[in-house]
Design a protein around this motif. Structure first.
Motif, PDB file in Angstrom:
ATOM      1  N   VAL A 135       0.849  -1.194   0.000  1.00 55.45           N
ATOM      2  CA  VAL A 135       0.000   0.000   0.000  1.00 55.45           C
ATOM      3  C   VAL A 135       0.884   1.243   0.000  1.00 55.45           C
ATOM      4  O   VAL A 135       2.029   1.222   0.476  1.00 55.45           O
ATOM      5  CB  VAL A 135      -0.939   0.021   1.229  1.00 55.45           C
ATOM      6  CG1 VAL A 135      -1.820  -1.195   1.255  1.00 55.45           C
ATOM      7  CG2 VAL A 135      -0.149   0.152   2.521  1.00 55.45           C
ATOM      8  N   ASP A 136       0.360   2.315  -0.569  1.00 58.24           N
ATOM      9  CA  ASP A 136       1.032   3.612  -0.535  1.00 58.24           C
ATOM     10  C   ASP A 136       0.350   4.470   0.527  1.00 58.24           C
ATOM     11  O   ASP A 136      -0.859   4.715   0.450  1.00 58.24           O
ATOM     12  CB  ASP A 136       0.948   4.318  -1.897  1.00 58.24           C
ATOM     13  CG  ASP A 136       1.779   3.621  -2.957  1.00 58.24           C
ATOM     14  OD1 ASP A 136       2.856   3.105  -2.596  1.00 58.24           O
ATOM     15  OD2 ASP A 136       1.348   3.570  -4.128  1.00 58.24           O
ATOM     16  N   LYS A 166       5.763  10.157   1.891  1.00 55.44           N
ATOM     17  CA  LYS A 166       5.144   9.064   1.169  1.00 55.44           C
ATOM     18  C   LYS A 166       5.923   7.792   1.451  1.00 55.44           C
ATOM     19  O   LYS A 166       7.148   7.774   1.368  1.00 55.44           O
ATOM     20  CB  LYS A 166       5.115   9.356  -0.329  1.00 55.44           C
ATOM     21  CG  LYS A 166       4.150   8.493  -1.121  1.00 55.44           C
ATOM     22  CD  LYS A 166       4.007   9.011  -2.541  1.00 55.44           C
ATOM     23  CE  LYS A 166       2.948   8.226  -3.296  1.00 55.44           C
ATOM     24  NZ  LYS A 166       2.762   8.746  -4.670  1.00 55.44           N
ATOM     25  N   ASN A 167       5.197   6.719   1.799  1.00 54.18           N
ATOM     26  CA  ASN A 167       5.841   5.455   2.158  1.00 54.18           C
ATOM     27  C   ASN A 167       5.082   4.291   1.552  1.00 54.18           C
ATOM     28  O   ASN A 167       3.860   4.359   1.353  1.00 54.18           O
ATOM     29  CB  ASN A 167       5.876   5.272   3.685  1.00 54.18           C
ATOM     30  CG  ASN A 167       6.688   6.331   4.386  1.00 54.18           C
ATOM     31  OD1 ASN A 167       7.902   6.290   4.413  1.00 54.18           O
ATOM     32  ND2 ASN A 167       5.990   7.311   4.969  1.00 54.18           N
ATOM     33  N   GLU A 168       5.846   3.235   1.265  1.00 52.57           N
ATOM     34  CA  GLU A 168       5.248   1.966   0.878  1.00 52.57           C
ATOM     35  C   GLU A 168       5.260   1.045   2.093  1.00 52.57           C
ATOM     36  O   GLU A 168       6.288   0.900   2.757  1.00 52.57           O
ATOM     37  CB  GLU A 168       6.020   1.313  -0.271  1.00 52.57           C
ATOM     38  CG  GLU A 168       5.697   1.876  -1.631  1.00 52.57           C
ATOM     39  CD  GLU A 168       6.292   1.029  -2.745  1.00 52.57           C
ATOM     40  OE1 GLU A 168       7.058   0.091  -2.419  1.00 52.57           O
ATOM     41  OE2 GLU A 168       6.010   1.298  -3.917  1.00 52.57           O
ATOM     42  N   LEU A 169       4.108   0.450   2.393  1.00 60.28           N
ATOM     43  CA  LEU A 169       4.000  -0.424   3.558  1.00 60.28           C
ATOM     44  C   LEU A 169       3.539  -1.810   3.134  1.00 60.28           C
ATOM     45  O   LEU A 169       2.668  -1.953   2.257  1.00 60.28           O
ATOM     46  CB  LEU A 169       2.999   0.156   4.567  1.00 60.28           C
ATOM     47  CG  LEU A 169       3.361   1.519   5.188  1.00 60.28           C
ATOM     48  CD1 LEU A 169       2.241   1.987   6.096  1.00 60.28           C
ATOM     49  CD2 LEU A 169       4.657   1.426   5.955  1.00 60.28           C
ATOM     50  N   THR A 186       1.286  -3.526   7.937  1.00 60.94           N
ATOM     51  CA  THR A 186       2.316  -3.646   8.976  1.00 60.94           C
ATOM     52  C   THR A 186       3.463  -2.693   8.670  1.00 60.94           C
ATOM     53  O   THR A 186       3.605  -2.193   7.562  1.00 60.94           O
ATOM     54  CB  THR A 186       2.848  -5.091   9.049  1.00 60.94           C
ATOM     55  OG1 THR A 186       3.395  -5.450   7.759  1.00 60.94           O
ATOM     56  CG2 THR A 186       1.760  -6.069   9.418  1.00 60.94           C
ATOM     57  N   GLY A 187       4.280  -2.450   9.693  1.00 61.60           N
ATOM     58  CA  GLY A 187       5.454  -1.594   9.526  1.00 61.60           C
ATOM     59  C   GLY A 187       5.204  -0.125   9.744  1.00 61.60           C
ATOM     60  O   GLY A 187       6.122   0.697   9.668  1.00 61.60           O
ATOM     61  N   LEU A 243       7.329   4.707  11.524  1.00 57.74           N
ATOM     62  CA  LEU A 243       7.333   5.916  10.696  1.00 57.74           C
ATOM     63  C   LEU A 243       7.061   7.186  11.489  1.00 57.74           C
ATOM     64  O   LEU A 243       6.987   8.264  10.901  1.00 57.74           O
ATOM     65  CB  LEU A 243       6.283   5.774   9.589  1.00 57.74           C
ATOM     66  CG  LEU A 243       6.494   4.618   8.618  1.00 57.74           C
ATOM     67  CD1 LEU A 243       5.368   4.564   7.607  1.00 57.74           C
ATOM     68  CD2 LEU A 243       7.841   4.740   7.914  1.00 57.74           C
ATOM     69  N   ASN A 244       6.873   7.092  12.796  1.00 57.95           N
ATOM     70  CA  ASN A 244       6.622   8.269  13.636  1.00 57.95           C
ATOM     71  C   ASN A 244       5.415   9.059  13.122  1.00 57.95           C
ATOM     72  O   ASN A 244       5.469  10.271  12.930  1.00 57.95           O
ATOM     73  CB  ASN A 244       7.860   9.170  13.683  1.00 57.95           C
ATOM     74  CG  ASN A 244       9.078   8.445  14.217  1.00 57.95           C
ATOM     75  OD1 ASN A 244       9.082   7.945  15.336  1.00 57.95           O
ATOM     76  ND2 ASN A 244      10.117   8.369  13.401  1.00 57.95           N
TER      77      ASN A 244
END
Length: 539
Positions: free
Chosen positions: A242-243, A364-367, A390-391, A395-396
């Motif tokens: 997911v983004d 922006k992150n991929e999880l 998860t994860g 990422l705070n």
């Protein structure tokens, strides 16, 4: 003569001292702004030429909502800052802004148009009166022939119709112009109200031994600003992560526009009490509890939602494959401080002082995510697609609303609780009609009979689960059996079709891996034994 010279010298010294003490206004520009979750620190800079001796510098046209304790002034140059103070000027000279000048010009133009259209309407009204007067005169003249009378009637009818049409058009034009005039006047009134607001001023006293070109740096905090975190969670394909995009919704109503400034978004909050807590002795005493009746309004106030809103499908057109434009997050640098995080945006932004939110993407992150289906056929026969993410805890992240998108379609929203101790978050991506689930009462396993002083009711449910998709799916099905609340009430589960039965809450859970077009049939059978003189609702 000697006394005259001494008087002239004294007068010159007095004038020089007065000149040195005269206030000097210095203009400043906003260089950068640090926006907190609640509040913002504005940094300004300006230059001034300082004469020898003491000088009073006035920095005008500042917000009237500055926190006085937050004002800081520093400088570059060979001079000393003796004092700094903040005051509000309620008697400032009002200035006409370019926006107000434009509105005044528009109002004047509208008034000219209204006058022109009213004059034309007056002409049509006068012509109508003239024709009516001539018609009366002609009617009194009995010498007219039938042909002349017919021609006169045709003329009156044609001309009257034309005049009435033009009058209608003119009235419509005038009505529209007056509505536009009213809107412009309302906007001008708002601008005047903002213009008449008091402004803040920072007064700085300096001393220097020789004339110097000085540079001043000002900083202050305003509480009428901040940013609200929110998120976009996007799923493009069930085989991909997911983004998760963190967005900052920046707002401010300080009274000044932040024009093309460098923004830094901080997770700090200067309005929070930062004093360390201190324990006091806990003296234990007896007390008599007070009994009161709870009203219905109290119950309503106590109710709070405990689950995210149910996802809803909103039809939208799927976008074709194309290169997506670069977002603001590509120009954001994240840094970690001892007590907060900061996101520095390299692109200048303009934030108006109207309280409206300006949204920019800052991270922006991929999880990693596991996609599976979930259904409770007792409540809803549909299967819901879940993304188990998860994860995220590394990422705070901050608390905030989440907009959910599946294949470029908005499917609902949820809430991210950054304080959660769970390492997995579940987000519903909507219903999937290609997973078929039925739950029917089993006549074979449903019965009711007497056993001595007790009666025993048996209930059976049969389920049919089918995957109509072209790819395999994972799905979790949940149902329940009642939980006993009395020692004379006995619950016995005799068949779960390899489902997991939780005796504490009565939940029964099945997990299946379904191949394309595969069907699974399973059942749940349980019985309830209770005194025959009692009644239970078992449906």
């Amino acid at each position: 003569m000697k006394k005259y010279i001494i008087f002239i010298i004294s007068l010159f010294i007095t004038y020089s001292s007065f000149a040195q003490n005269a206030s000097k206004t210095v203009n400043t520009d906003i260089s950068d702004v640090t926006v907190f979750l609640n509040g913002a620190q504005v940094n300004r800079s300006g230059k001034a030429s300082l004469p020898t001796g003491n000088s009073e510098i006035v920095f005008k046209n500042l917000p009237s909502v500055i926190v006085p304790q937050s004002v800081q002034v520093s400088g570059k140059g060979n001079f000393t800052i003796l004092s700094v103070s903040y005051q509000i000027n309620y008697l400032k000279e009002q200035e006409v802004t370019p926006r107000m000048k434009s509105l005044n010009d528009s109002l004047e133009l509208i008034n000219d148009k209204i006058t022109t259209e009213n004059n034309l309407l007056f002409v049509y009204n006068s012509e109508e009166s003239l024709i009516l007067s001539n018609k009366n005169v002609a009617g009194a003249n009995s010498g007219l022939s039938m042909t002349a009378l017919k021609e006169a009637a045709d003329y009156y009818r044609t001309r009257f119709a034309d005049i009435k049409t033009k009058q209608t058009i003119q009235n419509k034009k005038i009505k529209d112009l007056n509505e536009t005039k009213q809107k412009i006047s309302q906007q001008l009134n708002e601008e005047n109200a903002r213009k008449n607001q008091p402004s803040g001023e920072i007064l700085v006293t300096t001393y220097c031994t020789a004339p110097v070109n000085a540079t001043f740096d000002l900083s202050y905090v305003v509480n009428t600003a901040g940013w609200i975190p929110s998120y976009d969670l996007r799923v493009s394909d069930l085989s991909k992560p997911v983004d998760l995009a963190l967005k900052a919704n920046v707002y401010q109503s300080s009274g000044e526009t932040w024009e093309k400034v460098k923004l830094t978004l901080s997770t700090g909050n200067p309005s929070v009490n930062n004093s360390k807590p201190q324990l006091n002795p806990w003296f234990l005493r007896y007390y008599t509890p007070q009994v009161y009746s709870r009203t219905s309004s109290d119950k309503k106030r106590a109710e709070r939602p405990t689950m995210a809103k149910e996802s809803m499908n909103i039809a939208s057109e799927s976008a074709a494959d194309y290169d997506l434009p670069t977002t603001a997050s590509s120009y954001v640098e994240q840094s970690e401080n001892p007590t907060n995080f900061e996101y520095t945006v390299a692109i200048p932004y303009t934030i108006g002082s109207n309280g409206k939110q300006t949204t920019l993407e800052i991270q922006k992150n991929e999880l990693a995510a596991i996609y599976e289906y979930y259904s409770v056929p007792k409540i809803d026969k549909d299967a819901f697609l879940l993304a188990r993410v998860t994860g995220w805890e590394n990422l705070n992240l901050l608390n905030g609303d989440i907009n959910l998108y599946y294949e470029n379609t908005y499917v609902g929203n949820s809430y991210l609780n950054a304080a959660s101790s769970k390492d997995t978050m579940d987000f519903s991506l909507g219903r999937d009609k290609s997973i078929s689930i039925t739950r029917t009462r089993s006549k074979e396993f449903s019965s009711k009979k007497l056993i001595g002083i007790n009666q025993k009711a048996s209930i059976g449910w049969e389920y049919a689960l089918k995957n109509k998709k072209s790819q395999p799916v994972k799905i979790t099905i949940e149902d329940q059996v009642p939980v006993s609340t009395d020692k004379d009430m006995e619950i016995e589960v005799s068949e779960t079709s390899k489902g997991t039965y939780n005796t504490n809450n009565g939940f029964v859970t099945w997990k299946f891996d379904l191949k394309p077009a595969e069907t699974k049939n399973f059942k749940l059978v349980y019985s309830v034994k209770y005194p025959k003189d009692k009644e239970l609702i078992l449906e």
